[in-house]
Design a protein around this motif. Structure first.
Motif, PDB file in Angstrom:
ATOM      1  N   MET A   1     -41.419   3.635   8.350  1.00 50.89           N
ATOM      2  CA  MET A   1     -40.277   2.771   8.544  1.00 50.89           C
ATOM      3  C   MET A   1     -40.242   2.314  10.006  1.00 50.89           C
ATOM      4  N   SER A   2     -40.030   1.038  10.215  1.00 52.22           N
ATOM      5  CA  SER A   2     -40.015   0.458  11.556  1.00 52.22           C
ATOM      6  C   SER A   2     -38.584   0.111  11.957  1.00 52.22           C
ATOM      7  N   PHE A   3     -38.200   0.471  13.191  1.00 51.88           N
ATOM      8  CA  PHE A   3     -36.874   0.159  13.695  1.00 51.88           C
ATOM      9  C   PHE A   3     -36.949  -1.057  14.611  1.00 51.88           C
ATOM     10  N   PRO A   4     -35.977  -1.980  14.530  1.00 53.25           N
ATOM     11  CA  PRO A   4     -36.010  -3.161  15.390  1.00 53.25           C
ATOM     12  C   PRO A   4     -35.634  -2.858  16.839  1.00 53.25           C
ATOM     13  N   ILE A   5     -35.146  -1.657  17.096  1.00 56.68           N
ATOM     14  CA  ILE A   5     -34.731  -1.277  18.443  1.00 56.68           C
ATOM     15  C   ILE A   5     -35.691  -0.224  18.971  1.00 56.68           C
ATOM     16  N   ASN A   6     -36.140  -0.394  20.186  1.00 59.46           N
ATOM     17  CA  ASN A   6     -37.014   0.576  20.813  1.00 59.46           C
ATOM     18  C   ASN A   6     -36.135   1.629  21.499  1.00 59.46           C
ATOM     19  N   TYR A   7     -35.984   2.763  20.874  1.00 61.35           N
ATOM     20  CA  TYR A   7     -35.116   3.823  21.403  1.00 61.35           C
ATOM     21  C   TYR A   7     -35.704   4.492  22.642  1.00 61.35           C
ATOM     22  N   GLU A   8     -36.972   4.325  22.870  1.00 65.60           N
ATOM     23  CA  GLU A   8     -37.618   4.963  24.018  1.00 65.60           C
ATOM     24  C   GLU A   8     -37.587   4.080  25.271  1.00 65.60           C
ATOM     25  N   GLU A   9     -37.114   2.847  25.142  1.00 62.04           N
ATOM     26  CA  GLU A   9     -37.086   1.921  26.278  1.00 62.04           C
ATOM     27  C   GLU A   9     -35.991   2.332  27.270  1.00 62.04           C
ATOM     28  N   ASN A  10     -36.326   2.308  28.534  1.00 59.33           N
ATOM     29  CA  ASN A  10     -35.345   2.608  29.570  1.00 59.33           C
ATOM     30  C   ASN A  10     -34.548   1.352  29.891  1.00 59.33           C
ATOM     31  N   ILE A  11     -33.239   1.520  30.043  1.00 55.64           N
ATOM     32  CA  ILE A  11     -32.382   0.396  30.398  1.00 55.64           C
ATOM     33  C   ILE A  11     -32.574   0.110  31.880  1.00 55.64           C
ATOM     34  N   GLY A  12     -32.940  -1.124  32.223  1.00 57.10           N
ATOM     35  CA  GLY A  12     -33.232  -1.461  33.612  1.00 57.10           C
ATOM     36  C   GLY A  12     -32.004  -1.854  34.398  1.00 57.10           C
ATOM     37  N   LYS A  13     -31.087  -2.594  33.778  1.00 60.25           N
ATOM     38  CA  LYS A  13     -29.962  -3.110  34.532  1.00 60.25           C
ATOM     39  C   LYS A  13     -28.761  -3.248  33.610  1.00 60.25           C
ATOM     40  N   THR A  14     -27.597  -2.866  34.080  1.00 63.97           N
ATOM     41  CA  THR A  14     -26.352  -3.053  33.355  1.00 63.97           C
ATOM     42  C   THR A  14     -25.624  -4.220  33.998  1.00 63.97           C
ATOM     43  N   VAL A  15     -25.329  -5.243  33.224  1.00 69.17           N
ATOM     44  CA  VAL A  15     -24.730  -6.462  33.772  1.00 69.17           C
ATOM     45  C   VAL A  15     -23.232  -6.298  33.961  1.00 69.17           C
ATOM     46  N   GLY A  16     -22.542  -5.691  33.042  1.00 69.30           N
ATOM     47  CA  GLY A  16     -21.092  -5.536  33.165  1.00 69.30           C
ATOM     48  C   GLY A  16     -20.617  -4.319  32.416  1.00 69.30           C
ATOM     49  N   ARG A  17     -19.443  -3.874  32.772  1.00 77.33           N
ATOM     50  CA  ARG A  17     -18.846  -2.720  32.098  1.00 77.33           C
ATOM     51  C   ARG A  17     -17.371  -2.974  31.891  1.00 77.33           C
ATOM     52  N   ARG A  18     -16.842  -2.395  30.846  1.00 77.15           N
ATOM     53  CA  ARG A  18     -15.408  -2.473  30.606  1.00 77.15           C
ATOM     54  C   ARG A  18     -14.724  -1.521  31.585  1.00 77.15           C
ATOM     55  N   ARG A  19     -13.727  -2.019  32.284  1.00 76.10           N
ATOM     56  CA  ARG A  19     -13.084  -1.220  33.323  1.00 76.10           C
ATOM     57  C   ARG A  19     -12.087  -0.212  32.775  1.00 76.10           C
ATOM     58  N   ALA A  20     -11.394  -0.578  31.719  1.00 79.51           N
ATOM     59  CA  ALA A  20     -10.398   0.329  31.149  1.00 79.51           C
ATOM     60  C   ALA A  20     -10.718   0.556  29.673  1.00 79.51           C
ATOM     61  N   GLU A  21     -10.434   1.721  29.228  1.00 77.52           N
ATOM     62  CA  GLU A  21     -10.640   2.028  27.818  1.00 77.52           C
ATOM     63  C   GLU A  21      -9.572   1.328  26.985  1.00 77.52           C
ATOM     64  N   VAL A  22      -9.964   0.801  25.847  1.00 73.06           N
ATOM     65  CA  VAL A  22      -9.039   0.150  24.934  1.00 73.06           C
ATOM     66  C   VAL A  22      -8.583   1.194  23.925  1.00 73.06           C
ATOM     67  N   SER A  23      -7.267   1.349  23.792  1.00 68.66           N
ATOM     68  CA  SER A  23      -6.765   2.379  22.883  1.00 68.66           C
ATOM     69  C   SER A  23      -7.031   2.015  21.423  1.00 68.66           C
ATOM     70  N   ASP A  24      -6.925   0.729  21.080  1.00 68.45           N
ATOM     71  CA  ASP A  24      -7.185   0.292  19.715  1.00 68.45           C
ATOM     72  C   ASP A  24      -8.134  -0.902  19.757  1.00 68.45           C
ATOM     73  N   PRO A  25      -9.434  -0.676  19.637  1.00 72.68           N
ATOM     74  CA  PRO A  25     -10.399  -1.767  19.743  1.00 72.68           C
ATOM     75  C   PRO A  25     -10.185  -2.864  18.699  1.00 72.68           C
ATOM     76  N   PHE A  26      -9.756  -2.502  17.505  1.00 70.51           N
ATOM     77  CA  PHE A  26      -9.535  -3.494  16.453  1.00 70.51           C
ATOM     78  C   PHE A  26      -8.395  -4.439  16.832  1.00 70.51           C
ATOM     79  N   ALA A  27      -7.296  -3.894  17.327  1.00 69.71           N
ATOM     80  CA  ALA A  27      -6.166  -4.728  17.740  1.00 69.71           C
ATOM     81  C   ALA A  27      -6.567  -5.626  18.913  1.00 69.71           C
ATOM     82  N   PHE A  28      -7.352  -5.100  19.837  1.00 72.36           N
ATOM     83  CA  PHE A  28      -7.829  -5.890  20.976  1.00 72.36           C
ATOM     84  C   PHE A  28      -8.684  -7.053  20.481  1.00 72.36           C
ATOM     85  N   ALA A  29      -9.598  -6.777  19.557  1.00 70.21           N
ATOM     86  CA  ALA A  29     -10.474  -7.823  19.015  1.00 70.21           C
ATOM     87  C   ALA A  29      -9.673  -8.864  18.246  1.00 70.21           C
ATOM     88  N   MET A  30      -8.661  -8.436  17.507  1.00 67.82           N
ATOM     89  CA  MET A  30      -7.831  -9.386  16.757  1.00 67.82           C
ATOM     90  C   MET A  30      -7.045 -10.281  17.707  1.00 67.82           C
TER      91      MET A  30
END
Length: 78
Positions: A1-30
């Motif tokens: 079985m082949s996976f479309p994601i390479n789990y062994e790849e190292n992440i080189g750069k993170t472009v952005g991050r969420r600053r605060a945790e969202v208590s209800d992600p579904f409500a935020f998305a809506m």
């Protein structure tokens, strides 16, 4: 079985991050979905910006053009 994601790849750069945790992600998305729907309703037939390919020399020039287009749409809506 082949996976479309390479789990062994190292992440080189993170472009952005969420600053605060969202208590209800579904409500935020809506909330985002409602805002997008209202924006789309307010620009029916006009679009947010003219269609086409636009070339700018700098990011600042592109940003100024975008602000001008948004302001123009706001004035048309009134």
């Amino acid at each position: 079985m082949s996976f479309p994601i390479n789990y062994e790849e190292n992440i080189g750069k993170t472009v952005g991050r969420r600053r605060a945790e969202v208590s209800d992600p579904f409500a935020f998305a809506m909330g985002l979905q409602r805002a997008a729907n209202e924006l789309r309703k307010s620009t029916i037939g006009r679009g947010l910006c003219p269609k086409g390919v636009f070339k700018f020399k700098t990011h600042e020039e592109a940003d100024a053009w975008m602000v001008e287009m948004l302001a123009r749409q706001t004035l048309k809506a009134d």
